[in-house]
Write a protein that holds these residues in place. Structure first.
Motif, PDB file in Angstrom:
ATOM      1  N   ARG A 138       5.304  -0.604   4.027  1.00 42.93           N
ATOM      2  CA  ARG A 138       4.835   0.486   4.893  1.00 42.93           C
ATOM      3  C   ARG A 138       5.713   0.667   6.119  1.00 42.93           C
ATOM      4  O   ARG A 138       5.771   1.746   6.689  1.00 42.93           O
ATOM      5  CB  ARG A 138       3.378   0.269   5.292  1.00 42.93           C
ATOM      6  CG  ARG A 138       3.138  -0.914   6.170  1.00 42.93           C
ATOM      7  CD  ARG A 138       1.679  -1.004   6.560  1.00 42.93           C
ATOM      8  NE  ARG A 138       1.481  -2.027   7.563  1.00 42.93           N
ATOM      9  CZ  ARG A 138       0.332  -2.251   8.156  1.00 42.93           C
ATOM     10  NH1 ARG A 138      -0.731  -1.547   7.837  1.00 42.93           N
ATOM     11  NH2 ARG A 138       0.212  -3.196   9.061  1.00 42.93           N
ATOM     12  N   ALA A 190      -1.169   6.882   4.864  1.00 44.86           N
ATOM     13  CA  ALA A 190      -2.302   6.706   5.785  1.00 44.86           C
ATOM     14  C   ALA A 190      -3.486   6.078   5.060  1.00 44.86           C
ATOM     15  O   ALA A 190      -4.043   5.083   5.519  1.00 44.86           O
ATOM     16  CB  ALA A 190      -2.696   8.050   6.393  1.00 44.86           C
ATOM     17  N   VAL A 191      -3.852   6.646   3.912  1.00 48.65           N
ATOM     18  CA  VAL A 191      -5.085   6.162   3.258  1.00 48.65           C
ATOM     19  C   VAL A 191      -4.856   4.928   2.382  1.00 48.65           C
ATOM     20  O   VAL A 191      -5.810   4.272   1.981  1.00 48.65           O
ATOM     21  CB  VAL A 191      -5.762   7.260   2.406  1.00 48.65           C
ATOM     22  CG1 VAL A 191      -6.224   8.402   3.283  1.00 48.65           C
ATOM     23  CG2 VAL A 191      -4.867   7.765   1.300  1.00 48.65           C
ATOM     24  N   TRP A 194      -1.896   2.237   5.892  1.00 50.26           N
ATOM     25  CA  TRP A 194      -2.191   2.028   7.321  1.00 50.26           C
ATOM     26  C   TRP A 194      -3.676   1.851   7.568  1.00 50.26           C
ATOM     27  O   TRP A 194      -4.085   0.931   8.267  1.00 50.26           O
ATOM     28  CB  TRP A 194      -1.627   3.191   8.157  1.00 50.26           C
ATOM     29  CG  TRP A 194      -0.123   3.233   8.127  1.00 50.26           C
ATOM     30  CD1 TRP A 194       0.647   4.078   7.393  1.00 50.26           C
ATOM     31  CD2 TRP A 194       0.790   2.363   8.802  1.00 50.26           C
ATOM     32  NE1 TRP A 194       1.980   3.799   7.571  1.00 50.26           N
ATOM     33  CE2 TRP A 194       2.104   2.747   8.441  1.00 50.26           C
ATOM     34  CE3 TRP A 194       0.637   1.292   9.675  1.00 50.26           C
ATOM     35  CZ2 TRP A 194       3.239   2.107   8.914  1.00 50.26           C
ATOM     36  CZ3 TRP A 194       1.775   0.656  10.165  1.00 50.26           C
ATOM     37  CH2 TRP A 194       3.044   1.064   9.782  1.00 50.26           C
ATOM     38  N   TRP A 195      -4.480   2.761   7.035  1.00 51.44           N
ATOM     39  CA  TRP A 195      -5.938   2.644   7.190  1.00 51.44           C
ATOM     40  C   TRP A 195      -6.543   2.710   5.795  1.00 51.44           C
ATOM     41  O   TRP A 195      -7.137   3.716   5.405  1.00 51.44           O
ATOM     42  CB  TRP A 195      -6.481   3.793   8.050  1.00 51.44           C
ATOM     43  CG  TRP A 195      -5.856   3.813   9.406  1.00 51.44           C
ATOM     44  CD1 TRP A 195      -6.204   3.033  10.476  1.00 51.44           C
ATOM     45  CD2 TRP A 195      -4.751   4.628   9.840  1.00 51.44           C
ATOM     46  NE1 TRP A 195      -5.381   3.312  11.532  1.00 51.44           N
ATOM     47  CE2 TRP A 195      -4.489   4.274  11.188  1.00 51.44           C
ATOM     48  CE3 TRP A 195      -3.971   5.593   9.240  1.00 51.44           C
ATOM     49  CZ2 TRP A 195      -3.464   4.874  11.917  1.00 51.44           C
ATOM     50  CZ3 TRP A 195      -2.950   6.186   9.973  1.00 51.44           C
ATOM     51  CH2 TRP A 195      -2.707   5.825  11.286  1.00 51.44           C
ATOM     52  N   PRO A 196      -6.361   1.622   5.013  1.00 52.97           N
ATOM     53  CA  PRO A 196      -6.716   1.720   3.594  1.00 52.97           C
ATOM     54  C   PRO A 196      -8.187   2.049   3.351  1.00 52.97           C
ATOM     55  O   PRO A 196      -9.066   1.498   4.014  1.00 52.97           O
ATOM     56  CB  PRO A 196      -6.368   0.332   3.044  1.00 52.97           C
ATOM     57  CG  PRO A 196      -6.105  -0.544   4.204  1.00 52.97           C
ATOM     58  CD  PRO A 196      -5.826   0.311   5.384  1.00 52.97           C
ATOM     59  N   VAL A 197      -8.389   2.963   2.432  1.00 49.49           N
ATOM     60  CA  VAL A 197      -9.746   3.289   2.021  1.00 49.49           C
ATOM     61  C   VAL A 197     -10.283   2.104   1.214  1.00 49.49           C
ATOM     62  O   VAL A 197      -9.542   1.197   0.853  1.00 49.49           O
ATOM     63  CB  VAL A 197      -9.785   4.590   1.182  1.00 49.49           C
ATOM     64  CG1 VAL A 197      -9.692   5.793   2.064  1.00 49.49           C
ATOM     65  CG2 VAL A 197      -8.686   4.596   0.137  1.00 49.49           C
ATOM     66  N   ARG A 198     -11.561   2.153   0.906  1.00 53.15           N
ATOM     67  CA  ARG A 198     -12.214   0.951   0.399  1.00 53.15           C
ATOM     68  C   ARG A 198     -12.263   0.930  -1.121  1.00 53.15           C
ATOM     69  O   ARG A 198     -12.473   1.951  -1.767  1.00 53.15           O
ATOM     70  CB  ARG A 198     -13.644   0.961   0.959  1.00 53.15           C
ATOM     71  CG  ARG A 198     -14.391  -0.318   0.822  1.00 53.15           C
ATOM     72  CD  ARG A 198     -15.393  -0.402   1.959  1.00 53.15           C
ATOM     73  NE  ARG A 198     -16.379  -1.442   1.725  1.00 53.15           N
ATOM     74  CZ  ARG A 198     -17.594  -1.192   1.265  1.00 53.15           C
ATOM     75  NH1 ARG A 198     -17.950   0.036   0.977  1.00 53.15           N
ATOM     76  NH2 ARG A 198     -18.438  -2.182   1.095  1.00 53.15           N
ATOM     77  N   GLN A 202      -8.902   3.396  -3.449  1.00 53.51           N
ATOM     78  CA  GLN A 202      -7.438   3.178  -3.378  1.00 53.51           C
ATOM     79  C   GLN A 202      -6.735   3.583  -4.676  1.00 53.51           C
ATOM     80  O   GLN A 202      -5.777   4.352  -4.635  1.00 53.51           O
ATOM     81  CB  GLN A 202      -7.122   1.721  -3.054  1.00 53.51           C
ATOM     82  CG  GLN A 202      -7.326   1.392  -1.582  1.00 53.51           C
ATOM     83  CD  GLN A 202      -6.956  -0.046  -1.256  1.00 53.51           C
ATOM     84  OE1 GLN A 202      -6.042  -0.597  -1.831  1.00 53.51           O
ATOM     85  NE2 GLN A 202      -7.676  -0.641  -0.335  1.00 53.51           N
TER      86      GLN A 202
ATOM     87  N   HIS B  27     -13.960   9.142  -1.609  1.00 51.15           N
ATOM     88  CA  HIS B  27     -14.303   8.271  -0.482  1.00 51.15           C
ATOM     89  C   HIS B  27     -15.748   8.531  -0.046  1.00 51.15           C
ATOM     90  O   HIS B  27     -16.507   7.595   0.242  1.00 51.15           O
ATOM     91  CB  HIS B  27     -13.327   8.534   0.667  1.00 51.15           C
ATOM     92  CG  HIS B  27     -13.612   7.719   1.885  1.00 51.15           C
ATOM     93  ND1 HIS B  27     -13.498   6.355   1.890  1.00 51.15           N
ATOM     94  CD2 HIS B  27     -14.033   8.071   3.134  1.00 51.15           C
ATOM     95  CE1 HIS B  27     -13.826   5.895   3.089  1.00 51.15           C
ATOM     96  NE2 HIS B  27     -14.153   6.917   3.856  1.00 51.15           N
TER      97      HIS B  27
END
Lengths: 475, 208
Positions: A138, A190-191, A194-198, A202, B27
């Motif tokens: 990253r 970003a997703v 840096w601010w990984p989704v859950r 992903q 999400h």
């Protein structure tokens, strides 16, 4: 009868070409250099498929890392540099003015290639992410976004300051690729990084990224080249030009929705793979219009036309096969097998790279104002690259087919499966070696041509003469 | 097409709509999944893994293990996942909520590992495979240190084939994390959403 616009720009070397020579040759040359580096890595990865102990003790080149290195060098090194070089050239020519801000492009190219090199070192030393087509660590990605913006700037300026109101199809595609890639790279990192989704969001975002890279960036770049060169080498206008914009918007609006195509049967909501089938069926319209509009390439002559023809057929074939592979009944057998890399090879090598080769063969003589240094090398490259791509795709498809049948039979062990695939995988390695040889030929020919070793055009060579005549008739 | 701003707006919308629909939509649907509390079992599932195992996931990712292994069991009847003993049920989104980087993978040149911890209880076989390799698996000797035994042998030393007398093979911190991670992988708990839908029972015929 409505007037049908064509890419009617004088084809002989213009001030636009002369002034952009250095920066664009730098982009194309960097791309070709990465293509050869990627070829070496592809060869290593291919050997590891049938001989897992090959370089196993080298931590930098585990099979997973070698594959990621190869993919990154190929997509971010070769396709990005070459695609951007061609897009800038097309936008400059169609804008009707010499490209402005080329210093930005040069700086951007240097930063881009530095970023890729740093990223490859990062992957080899343990900073690899596990997302397909986004394995770069990253910490290099913000640099890549910045460098891309710098390279794209002259293209955007040429488009916004164009002389004519009318925009050609190749301009839509090139502009789309210039704008969309940085957005999608920023959104994906970003997703995901840096601010990984859950949880499994992903892999869903990663699927969106992979399909967006294809439909929002690589395909538009390749189609820009095809739409620009086609009328010039075929001497004909696009027969259904009024449909071309619909085809363009279908690709952009439906394409990225096929992101769930890699998650059939996975731990994700059922609507995600279903949406991929729906979007895939909408994309058929894009392919249909493209076939109608670009079928003229089948009868075109010239050095670049042969590559574009192959690329065009591979592009449509890839579209159809990618759609079929999104169906659950087919995915049951093909998912998780080497059929997937075979498909990627058709798309990235057969379609996109071949169209870029076609574009490079067409553009470089106009940029350098000299014909290619060696006609024999062009012929050699064409034969070898076609043999390599067909060989690699067939070998992977046969291996993948046998792997698919083996996976469906619980009695077949992985060792037996590897034995069944061995011959095909050896053939795949041979094909990768042929591709490496082919691309070395192109690199040497390019370097010789770019470094003024080519024949002077004072006596117009056949290539220019034939193509200029056609361009005249097209304009 | 003549209108530049319209083209630009269209491009942005094409990007935004697919991103919002697919990524943000998913999400919204799955981002707030919570562990499932089971009174009978007296705990919540999936359970959190140890710090060492969590670090092992990073090793798994950076070595590129996902290039050959998946971690997603497909439903019984779709492929042969169940028959191969990879899991009794399909993987569901809840299985991954504690994983920092779910490693679903996209290639099966080796077995699926989603449930490896349930079928592989000891670390010995995993160390042997990682050190010695097999016909289908590379030998990652760089994950081990081979050293001469001076005094007491290390308690962390592992048995490997072909070790010279007087030497011991000790897995590095990365290897231990990787093995701890692999042994922590389990989808043994049966969530309600993972059960196949029961066939709809026929309504009893109305009495005439």
């Amino acid at each position: 009868m409505p007037t049908v616009p064509t890419n009617a720009v004088p084809a002989e070397v213009t001030a636009i070409d002369t002034q952009a020579r250095g920066p664009l040759l730098l982009l194309l040359g960097s791309g070709l250099l990465w293509l050869v580096v990627g070829g070496v890595l592809a060869l290593i990865a291919a050997i590891q498929l049938h001989s897992p102990q090959f370089l196993a003790d080298c931590a930098y080149l585990t099979p997973g890392r070698a594959q990621a290195l190869r993919e990154t060098a190929f997509v971010y090194g070769w396709l990005a540099n070459a695609g951007l070089g061609l897009a800038l050239w097309i936008l400059g020519r169609l804008g009707g003015e010499p490209l402005r801000g080329l210093n930005w492009a040069v700086a951007g190219t240097l930063f881009w290639n530095l970023g890729i090199a740093a990223g490859l070192v990062g992957i080899a030393t343990g900073d690899m992410t596990s997302f397909t087509l986004l394995q770069l660590p990253r910490y290099v990605l913000p640099l890549l976004v910045f460098a891309y913006a710098c390279i794209a700037l002259p293209g955007v300026l040429a488009w916004s300051g164009r002389r004519a109101d009318m925009m050609y199809a190749s301009q839509w595609y090139a502009v789309a690729a210039l704008f969309l890639f940085p957005w999608l790279l920023m959104a994906s990192q970003a997703v995901l990084l840096w601010w990984p989704v859950r949880g499994v969001v992903q892999p869903i975002a990663a699927g969106w990224h992979v399909q967006s890279m294809w439909t929002l960036w690589l395909a538009p770049l390749a189609l820009a080249v095809l739409h620009y060169v086609l009328p010039k080498v075929s001497g004909r206008t696009l027969p259904a030009y009024e449909w071309a914009s619909l085809s363009f918007w279908t690709l952009l609006f439906a394409g990225a929705w096929t992101g769930g195509r890699h998650l059939v049967g996975g731990p994700v909501p059922a609507w995600i793979p279903t949406m991929a089938v729906v979007a895939g069926s909408l994309l058929l319209f894009h392919y249909l219009v493209l076939v109608i509009n670009c079928r003229g390439i089948m009868g075109a002559e010239g050095t670049g036309a042969g590559f574009l023809r192959f690329g065009f057929v591979a592009y449509v074939l890839f579209g159809g096969l990618d759609f079929l592979a999104s169906f659950r009944s087919l995915a049951e057998g093909s998912q998780f097998t080497l059929v997937e890399p075979a498909l990627r090879e058709i798309g990235l090598y057969g379609a996109i790279s071949m169209m870029f080769f076609g574009g490079i063969y067409y553009a470089v003589p106009r940029l350098t104002n000299r014909v290619w240094a060696s006609g024999a090398m062009i012929g050699g490259h064409r034969v070898l690259v076609i043999a390599g791509i067909v060989g690699a795709v067939l070998a992977l498809a046969i291996a993948g087919n046998s792997q698919g049948s083996a996976l469906l039979d619980p009695k077949v062990s992985f060792a037996e499966m590897a034995n069944q695939m061995r011959v095909s995988l050896l053939a795949h390695t041979a094909a990768q070696a042929v591709l490496l040889a082919a691309n070395l030929l192109l690199l040497v020919n390019f370097l010789r041509s770019a470094c003024c070793c080519g024949t002077s055009t004072e006596a117009p060579p056949a290539l220019f003469a034939v193509e200029s005549a056609k361009e005249g008739s097209a304009s | 097409m003549k209108n530049g701003p319209l083209l630009f707006t269209g491009l942005f919308l094409a990007f935004l709509i697919s991103f919002a629909g697919l990524v943000l939509g998913a999400h919204g649907q799955l981002g707030r999944l919570v562990p499932y509390h089971d009174d009978t079992e007296g705990g919540s599932f999936p359970q959190r893994v140890s710090g060492l195992a969590a670090r092992g996931q990073a090793v798994y990712a950076d070595l590129g293990c996902a290039a050959c292994h998946t971690q997603q069991v497909r439903r019984p009847g779709f492929g042969s996942d169940k028959d191969r003993g990879w899991g009794e049920r399909q993987s569901v989104a809840r299985d991954y909520i504690h994983q920092a980087r779910p490693q679903l993978g996209a290639s099966r040149l080796g077995p699926d590992l989603a449930n490896l911890g349930s079928r592989q209880k000891s670390d010995e076989a995993l160390y042997a495979l990682l050190h010695g390799g097999s016909a289908t698996h590379p030998a990652y000797k760089f994950l081990f240190e081979t050293r001469t035994i001076a005094g007491e042998p290390s308690p962390k030393a592992v048995k490997v084939a072909g070790a010279a007398r007087g030497t011991e093979t000790v897995p590095t911190e990365r290897a231990r994390a990787l093995v701890a991670y692999l042994l922590s992988l389990s989808t043994a708990y049966d969530y309600p959403e993972a059960k196949p839908l029961a066939p709809i029972a026929k309504a009893p015929e109305a009495k005439k």
